[in-house]
Each structure stands twice: as structure tokens, then as C-alpha cells.
Design a protein around this motif. Structure first.
Motif, PDB file in Angstrom:
ATOM      1  N   THR A   6       1.424  -0.769  -0.124  1.00  0.00           N
ATOM      2  CA  THR A   6       0.053   0.029   0.117  1.00  0.00           C
ATOM      3  C   THR A   6       1.145   1.426  -0.270  1.00  0.00           C
ATOM      4  OG1 THR A   6      -1.549  -1.309   1.258  1.00  0.00           O
ATOM      5  CG2 THR A   6      -1.942   1.325   1.110  1.00  0.00           C
ATOM      6  N   ALA A   7       1.361   0.908   0.948  1.00  0.00           N
ATOM      7  CA  ALA A   7       2.736   2.555   0.501  1.00  0.00           C
ATOM      8  C   ALA A   7       3.700   2.196  -0.372  1.00  0.00           C
ATOM      9  CB  ALA A   7       3.641   2.419   2.248  1.00  0.00           C
ATOM     10  N   ALA A  68      -6.189  -0.645  -1.233  1.00  0.00           N
ATOM     11  CA  ALA A  68      -4.961  -1.371  -1.250  1.00  0.00           C
ATOM     12  C   ALA A  68      -3.699  -0.097  -2.298  1.00  0.00           C
ATOM     13  CB  ALA A  68      -5.397  -2.034  -2.548  1.00  0.00           C
ATOM     14  N   GLY A  69      -4.260   1.008  -1.425  1.00  0.00           N
ATOM     15  CA  GLY A  69      -3.613   2.259  -1.906  1.00  0.00           C
ATOM     16  C   GLY A  69      -4.234   3.220  -2.856  1.00  0.00           C
ATOM     17  N   VAL A  70      -3.644   3.581  -3.708  1.00  0.00           N
ATOM     18  CA  VAL A  70      -3.979   4.589  -5.171  1.00  0.00           C
ATOM     19  C   VAL A  70      -3.202   3.913  -5.932  1.00  0.00           C
ATOM     20  CG1 VAL A  70      -1.946   5.809  -4.567  1.00  0.00           C
ATOM     21  CG2 VAL A  70      -3.674   6.928  -5.240  1.00  0.00           C
ATOM     22  N   ALA A 307       3.589  14.240   0.937  1.00  0.00           N
ATOM     23  CA  ALA A 307       2.882  12.961   1.419  1.00  0.00           C
ATOM     24  C   ALA A 307       4.098  11.847   1.045  1.00  0.00           C
ATOM     25  CB  ALA A 307       1.373  13.055   0.524  1.00  0.00           C
ATOM     26  N   TYR A 308       4.769  12.611   0.463  1.00  0.00           N
ATOM     27  CA  TYR A 308       5.923  11.418  -0.071  1.00  0.00           C
ATOM     28  C   TYR A 308       6.284  10.675   0.960  1.00  0.00           C
ATOM     29  CZ  TYR A 308       9.464   9.654  -2.335  1.00  0.00           C
ATOM     30  OH  TYR A 308      10.672   8.187  -3.392  1.00  0.00           O
ATOM     31  N   ARG A 313       7.931   6.848   5.377  1.00  0.00           N
ATOM     32  CA  ARG A 313       7.694   6.304   6.390  1.00  0.00           C
ATOM     33  C   ARG A 313       7.114   5.368   6.731  1.00  0.00           C
ATOM     34  NH1 ARG A 313       8.741   9.148  11.136  1.00  0.00           N
ATOM     35  NH2 ARG A 313      10.661   9.783   9.904  1.00  0.00           N
ATOM     36  N   MET A 314       5.265   4.629   6.061  1.00  0.00           N
ATOM     37  CA  MET A 314       5.194   3.394   6.248  1.00  0.00           C
ATOM     38  C   MET A 314       5.800   2.993   5.947  1.00  0.00           C
ATOM     39  SD  MET A 314       1.149   4.816   4.904  1.00  0.00           S
ATOM     40  CE  MET A 314       0.677   3.564   4.517  1.00  0.00           C
ATOM     41  N   ILE A 315       6.541   3.048   4.515  1.00  0.00           N
ATOM     42  CA  ILE A 315       7.786   1.479   4.004  1.00  0.00           C
ATOM     43  C   ILE A 315       8.339   1.364   5.110  1.00  0.00           C
ATOM     44  CG2 ILE A 315       9.479   0.991   2.704  1.00  0.00           C
ATOM     45  CD1 ILE A 315       7.789   2.611   0.163  1.00  0.00           C
TER      46      ILE A 315
END
Length: 330
Positions: A6-7, A68-70, A307-308, A313-315
Motif C-alpha cells: 500500500t505504501a 490496496a493503495g492508490v 505525502a511522499y 515512513r510507512m514503508i
């Protein structure tokens, strides 16, 4: 855990948005440039639990979907009018309103541009700074289109005779021959000979022309040997869905290979109405500037950067969670 995938979709999407904004900012001073915008959409969610799932013959609860993300469905162009700046060049033209200048590239492909930086070439044909010929297009309402013995193309619109342009012949051997007589036009308004082949036609400025004038309706006039003559008519192309045009570089837009995306191509006199669409007028000695809003683009750039960073950071967090899960199995 789905956080890594997702990230990753978020990082790819924000990277594309950064690239698009960077391209907009770099073209802030490019004449006729139209800002682009990334369109985001939610990816198809996965069903983690169906609505009819039961435990001990009792419903567990409502259906659960996990995103599942964008995804990036498209990158669209903003065709908002740009600022029109005056110049000292009588051949510089700007479109005030809707429409495009139809041009012909070196390989014969038709393209469309908002940049009217034209100038006569060695034969007097109006070409842009890249050498692309300003195409002669004839509106569909024109009747009795005719080529005379000098190659001049004329016709009638609303019972008024118009001079559209000139047939161009390569007269290297000194034996110019013009297809004198009535001619037909194709669906794009290009004149054809009696065999159905496209004529090599253009808007030509004869040598020695003085006091050149181009009015808001695209009529070109000039003083030749002390006599004011009409030399041609600049007509504009427009589309039902101009957002469907594809960027082709060199400030050009091209029609996509898929049929029906842009809708019907319509040719009209500047300032007229074609099938309920208003064709823009021409501003002489002017050029349309980029429509990029620099202040807004800088604000969007900061937002996309944040946002990037969050997706990156999520990864990192997902990797730490996987590490913790692996250590539990030991």
C-alpha cells in the motif's frame, strides 16, 4: 500485512505528482504551455470478510474491505486561458478563447498548438519556430471552393467570397502548374485535387508585401505594389473534448490513436460558432503565456513532498513490523 504494498503505491503516485509539478514549474515561462495535473483514484479494495460469514451459525459482522493503495488513472491538462502578452512581431498571434492552430510537421502529421509564433519561410509560407507549416484549413460551411490559375484558393461563406490561401508548387524547373478548377475538402477541411489527394496548400506571404495586417477573424491582408490584397484566412481547429489530446512535445498536441477520445474535429473562422462551440478570436502581435500558477504550484509541491515522506515512513514502519513478527517466531 499489506502496508508495504500500500505504501509503495503511495510513493509511486506521489513521485509522479512531484515529476508533474516539477515539469509545470520548469515551463512557467514557456509560451502556450498548459499545466498538467495528476488524477488519483483508490485502488480496488480486497474483501477481508464477507457479509455472510458465520461462527457457530451466527453472523460475524459486516463486510470488511481493506484498501490496496492508490492508482493513477490519468494526467490531465488544464486548458485555462493563459496571460496574453504583447510583442512587436506582426506575425505573432494569440488565441483568446477556445481553439488551436493546426500545423503540419516535417513528416506530414497534423498537430495542434496554442503558440502562434509564426514567420514566413523561404517560399513565404507561414511556419512556426520549429519549421512546422501553419496548415490551410477550410471551414465545412464554405461552398464553391475554387483554385484559380495563380493557385489562389477561394470560396464563399455566408455569401461572402473569401480567400483561404495558396497552392504551393515546387517550381524548381520554372514550370509551375496549378490544378485550376473546383476542389473538394476532406473532413479536416484540407483541400484535395480531383484524384482525392491532398493539395500542398499554405498561407503564403508574397515577397515585397508591406503593411501586413491580420485581424481578429484571421483574415490576412497586405499591400502589394500599392494595392491592398487579401492573402489568406487563418482558421482554427477545436474539439468536443480537447482534454483528450496527447502532448507531443514542441508545444504540440496530437490526436490519440484511440477513436472518439477527442470527439469530432471542427474547423471554424476565429470568432465564429461551430456546432454550438465558440471559436476564439485572434490577438495580433501577441503571444499566449503559460497558464501555470507559480504560487499554487509551489504550495502543491510542499503538500506532495509531505505525502511522499509519510508514505516512505510507512514503508520503514512496515519493515520494522515485519522484523518484530519474525523475531516472535524465534
Amino acid at each position: 500485512m499489506r502496508i508495504l504494498n500500500t505504501a509503495a503505491t503511495g510513493v509511486r503516485a506521489q513521485q509522479m505528482a512531484l515529476d508533474t509539478l516539477g515539469n509545470n514549474i520548469s515551463n512557467v515561462n514557456t509560451p502556450g504551455y498548459k499545466a498538467q495535473r495528476v488524477e488519483f483514484a483508490e485502488a480496488l479494495a480486497s474483501e477481508m470478510r464477507s457479509a455472510d460469514q458465520q461462527f457457530n451459525e451466527q453472523p460475524v459482522g459486516d463486510r470488511i474491505h481493506v484498501g490496496a493503495g492508490v492508482i493513477l488513472p490519468s494526467i490531465s491538462s488544464n486548458f485555462k486561458q493563459g496571460t496574453i502578452m504583447s510583442t512587436d512581431n506582426p506575425f505573432d498571434l494569440a488565441i483568446e478563447g477556445e481553439g488551436f492552430f493546426p500545423v503540419r510537421t516535417t513528416d506530414g502529421t497534423s498537430g495542434y498548438t496554442r503558440v502562434g509564433n509564426f514567420q514566413p519561410d523561404a517560399q513565404g509560407k507561414l511556419v512556426n519556430s520549429d519549421g512546422y507549416i501553419l496548415e490551410l484549413r477550410i471551414p465545412t460551411e464554405a461552398i464553391d471552393v475554387y483554385v484559380d490559375e495563380t493557385g489562389k484558393i477561394t470560396g464563399f461563406i455566408d455569401e461572402e467570397e473569401r480567400v483561404f490561401g495558396q497552392v504551393v508548387i515546387d517550381d524548381t524547373e520554372g514550370e509551375a502548374y496549378y490544378p485550376e478548377g473546383p476542389v473538394e475538402v476532406d473532413e479536416a477541411g484540407r483541400p484535395m485535387d480531383w484524384n482525392g489527394d491532398l493539395l500542398t496548400a499554405a498561407l503564403v506571404i508574397p515577397p515585397g508585401t508591406e503593411e501586413l495586417q491580420i485581424d481578429g477573424n484571421g483574415t490576412i491582408r497586405g499591400n502589394i505594389d500599392g494595392k491592398l490584397e487579401t492573402l489568406g484566412q487563418i482558421n482554427l481547429a477545436t474539439f468536443t473534448n480537447p482534454e483528450g489530446l496527447v502532448k507531443g512535445g514542441d508545444n504540440l498536441y496530437l490526436t490519440p490513436e484511440a477513436l472518439g477520445v477527442t470527439g469530432e474535429e471542427m474547423i471554424g473562422v476565429p470568432g465564429s460558432q461551430v456546432q454550438e462551440r465558440n471559436v476564439g478570436k485572434l490577438r495580433t502581435q501577441s503571444l499566449e503565456q503559460s497558464n501555470v500558477d507559480l504560487a499554487s504550484s509551489m504550495t502543491d509541491l510542499i503538500q506532495v513532498q509531505r505525502a511522499y515522506q509519510i508514505n516512505a515512513r510507512m514503508i520503514t514502519n512496515g519493515d520494522q513490523m515485519w522484523s518484530m513478527a519474525n523475531s516472535l517466531r524465534r
